[in-house]
Design a protein around this motif. Structure first.
Motif, short mmCIF file in Angstrom:
data_model
loop_
_atom_site.label_atom_id
_atom_site.label_comp_id
_atom_site.label_asym_id
_atom_site.label_seq_id
_atom_site.Cartn_x
_atom_site.Cartn_y
_atom_site.Cartn_z
N VAL A 128 0.71 -1.07 0.11
CA VAL A 128 -0.13 0.49 -0.20
C VAL A 128 0.85 0.71 -0.36
CG1 VAL A 128 -2.03 1.80 0.99
CG2 VAL A 128 -2.05 -1.23 1.05
N PRO A 129 1.84 1.35 1.10
CA PRO A 129 2.33 2.65 0.71
C PRO A 129 3.62 2.92 -0.47
CG PRO A 129 2.60 1.14 3.19
CD PRO A 129 2.17 0.51 2.28
N ARG A 130 3.78 2.26 -0.90
CA ARG A 130 4.90 1.95 -1.79
C ARG A 130 3.98 1.65 -3.26
NH1 ARG A 130 6.26 -2.15 -3.83
NH2 ARG A 130 5.63 -3.73 -1.79
N THR A 131 2.42 2.16 -3.18
CA THR A 131 1.23 2.34 -5.17
C THR A 131 0.58 3.45 -4.24
OG1 THR A 131 1.64 -0.24 -4.28
CG2 THR A 131 -0.03 0.76 -5.78
N GLU A 132 0.43 3.97 -5.70
CA GLU A 132 0.00 5.37 -6.33
C GLU A 132 -1.78 4.62 -5.65
OE1 GLU A 132 -1.88 8.70 -9.00
OE2 GLU A 132 -0.01 6.87 -10.25
N ARG A 133 -2.22 6.29 -4.90
CA ARG A 133 -3.87 5.59 -4.10
C ARG A 133 -4.70 5.72 -5.13
NH1 ARG A 133 -4.50 10.37 -0.44
NH2 ARG A 133 -5.66 11.23 -2.40
N LYS A 134 -5.62 3.93 -4.53
CA LYS A 134 -5.93 3.77 -5.61
C LYS A 134 -7.78 4.76 -5.12
CE LYS A 134 -4.31 -0.60 -6.36
NZ LYS A 134 -3.61 -0.51 -7.82
N PRO A 135 -8.82 5.07 -6.17
CA PRO A 135 -10.09 4.90 -5.44
C PRO A 135 -10.70 4.36 -5.67
CG PRO A 135 -10.17 5.12 -8.10
CD PRO A 135 -8.68 4.67 -7.45
N VAL A 136 -10.76 3.71 -4.06
CA VAL A 136 -10.96 2.47 -3.48
C VAL A 136 -11.59 3.19 -2.15
CG1 VAL A 136 -11.69 0.55 -2.87
CG2 VAL A 136 -10.26 1.26 -4.99
N ARG A 137 -13.06 2.83 -1.35
CA ARG A 137 -13.00 2.70 0.00
C ARG A 137 -12.77 1.42 0.96
NH1 ARG A 137 -18.46 5.29 -0.50
NH2 ARG A 137 -17.90 6.87 1.92
N PHE A 138 -12.53 1.30 1.46
CA PHE A 138 -12.02 0.18 1.89
C PHE A 138 -12.81 -0.22 4.08
CE2 PHE A 138 -8.80 -0.22 -0.52
CZ PHE A 138 -8.79 -1.45 -1.00
N PHE A 139 -13.37 -0.76 3.92
CA PHE A 139 -14.09 -1.11 5.50
C PHE A 139 -13.74 -3.18 5.98
CE2 PHE A 139 -17.31 -2.78 8.84
CZ PHE A 139 -17.78 -1.73 8.82
N LEU A 140 -12.96 -2.52 7.51
CA LEU A 140 -11.71 -3.50 7.68
C LEU A 140 -12.94 -3.90 8.96
CD1 LEU A 140 -10.28 -3.03 5.09
CD2 LEU A 140 -8.67 -3.43 6.71
N GLN A 141 -13.47 -5.21 9.04
CA GLN A 141 -13.50 -5.26 10.41
C GLN A 141 -12.56 -6.35 10.70
OE1 GLN A 141 -15.71 -9.12 11.35
NE2 GLN A 141 -15.51 -8.21 13.35
N SER A 142 -12.64 -6.72 12.27
CA SER A 142 -11.13 -7.20 12.56
C SER A 142 -12.02 -7.75 14.51
CB SER A 142 -10.11 -7.09 13.03
OG SER A 142 -9.09 -8.15 13.17
N GLY A 143 -11.64 -8.64 15.33
CA GLY A 143 -11.90 -8.99 16.38
C GLY A 143 -10.50 -9.41 16.96
#
Length: 221
Positions: free
Chosen positions: A144-159
């Motif tokens: 992720v830090p090495r790639t140009e930001r993509k036009p995507v929104r992310f929803f992450l859930q963890s436990g």
């Protein structure tokens, strides 16, 4: 929703249990209610099961399809599944109204599909993603830090008690947090929810309505 009215798309991985009206996620019920109440625009739910090879020594192809870091799964969605849906429904072309969703390995598949094809999927909903078991390891904290930001929104859930939560390797919680941190530092539109549970879909079922409202709302400018 009228048949001729263009609809958005939500692809839900592991369709058999995501669709189950007696299960914990009840994806079709949730989406129908949101559309009916006008809380999200007209949207078609596409419930997709992983492949099975009857009679094979390893009949379930789920981990191969969902955990692998390549574009084969999203290509299958876009060249075979979505065209089948488009023959029956008029679909909008705006990626902001195309969402891909999954839990566990299905969360890996959702993340990778949006990552590989941000021109089609504008949001990924990833619940308890099994980044820790991706072949070769989780690529995203360093990618992720090495790639140009993509036009995507992310929803992450963890436990907080997800698989391996208290060990130094193959830690599902830690890999989700590392991925979320990389997205946050790269400036992505991100939602991260951490619950108390383990590796089960209960929290996904609770969060899915709000996650879909967020994913299908106009993205920030």
């Amino acid at each position: 929703m009228r048949r001729e009215e263009p609809a958005g798309v939500v692809v839900l991985n592991d369709g058999w249990w995501t669709l189950d009206p007696q299960g914990e996620v009840r994806g079709a019920v949730v989406l129908d209610n949101l559309v009916h109440r006008g809380e999200v625009p007209p949207t078609v739910g596409v419930f997709v099961d992983p492949g099975v090879f009857p009679g094979a020594e390893q009949p379930k192809n789920r981990n191969v399809e969902y955990d692998t870091f390549d574009d084969r799964y999203v290509t299958f969605l876009l060249t075979e599944v979505v065209p089948f849906v488009a023959e029956r429904c008029t679909l909008v072309d705006d990626p902001a109204r195309w969402v891909v969703c999954g839990g566990s390995s299905g969360g890996n598949a959702a993340f990778t599909a949006a990552w590989m094809r941000p021109d089609r999927f504008g949001a990924a909903l990833c619940f308890l993603s099994s980044f820790a078991q991706m072949p070769g390891g989780n690529p995203y904290p360093s990618l992720v830090p090495r790639t140009e930001r993509k036009p995507v929104r992310f929803f992450l859930q963890s436990g907080a008690r997800d698989l391996g939560w208290d060990r130094p390797t193959r830690n599902w919680l830690a890999e989700n947090l590392r991925t979320a941190a990389a997205l946050a530092e790269a400036g992505y539109d991100l939602r991260l929810v951490v619950g108390d549970g383990g590796h089960n879909p209960n929290h996904e079922g609770v969060l899915l309505p709000d996650a879909l409202r967020w994913a299908l709302s106009p993205p920030p400018r």
